[in-house]
Design an enzyme around this catalytic site. Structure first.
Site, short mmCIF file in Angstrom:
data_model
loop_
_atom_site.label_atom_id
_atom_site.label_comp_id
_atom_site.label_asym_id
_atom_site.label_seq_id
_atom_site.Cartn_x
_atom_site.Cartn_y
_atom_site.Cartn_z
N ASP A 135 5.18 9.13 4.37
CA ASP A 135 5.35 7.27 4.60
C ASP A 135 5.58 7.82 5.94
OD1 ASP A 135 3.99 6.00 2.85
OD2 ASP A 135 6.23 5.53 1.61
N ASP A 154 -1.70 2.61 2.18
CA ASP A 154 -1.21 1.61 1.45
C ASP A 154 -1.70 -0.38 2.27
OD1 ASP A 154 0.74 2.84 0.16
OD2 ASP A 154 2.35 2.95 2.16
#
Length: 175
Positions: A135, A154
């Site tokens: 991330d 995402d």
């Protein structure tokens, strides 16, 4: 490309059916997965773990790992969650392929499903290769705190889910 389908009655209008089928939707999923992987590889090579690059007063680039699911759910579960979430992703991608094939003519629905599928594939690649998801997008609000870091996969999943819901609400309102 459209092909003409024969009709049973001579006075009926011809029915056109797409011969492309799944191909455009798989292309969208592939683009999301590739964009996700290129950005993650760039961050992986350019940042040390935990390193932050401030971009604006509410956004940073940061390199963090998520061994769990959304919001690090089960992130500290000891490792079994890697295989569990990978299996769920494979089942989900299979189901999404079924949905795309069954509803290939419903453009908004399929666009949403393709975005979700691309995101699922992008994150499952990370789980299989590294044991965690990379991330790097960090949004925050001074005084309130940071939103959990996320990635392009995402975004695909969230935007796809939103479009899926919009399509369903639109369909319900039409009936």
């Amino acid at each position: 490309m459209a092909t003409k389908k024969k009709t049973a009655s001579p006075g009926a209008k011809p029915v056109y059916k797409s011969s492309a089928g799944l191909l455009p939707w798989l292309g969208i999923a592939l683009i999301v997965a590739l964009l996700d992987q290129v950005t993650k590889i760039t961050v992986e090579r350019s940042f040390a773990y935990g390193e932050t690059l401030p971009i604006t007063g509410f956004f940073n680039l940061i390199k963090v790992y998520n061994p769990g699911a959304a919001f690090s759910f089960l992130g500290d579960a000891g490792g079994w969650q890697r295989y569990f979430f990978t299996a769920i992703a494979f089942v989900a991608v299979g189901f999404m392929l079924y949905l795309l094939k069954k509803h290939a003519s419903q453009r908004l629905f399929c666009f949403g499903v393709a975005l979700m599928m691309g995101g699922a594939i992008g994150n499952v690649i990370d789980r299989m290769a590294y044991g965690h998801v990379i991330d790097f997008l960090d949004f925050y609000w001074n005084g309130i705190g940071h939103f959990p870091a996320f990635n392009i996969a995402d975004i695909g999943i969230c935007v796809g889910a939103f479009l899926f819901i919009v399509d369903e609400l639109r369909r319900v309102n039409q009936s």
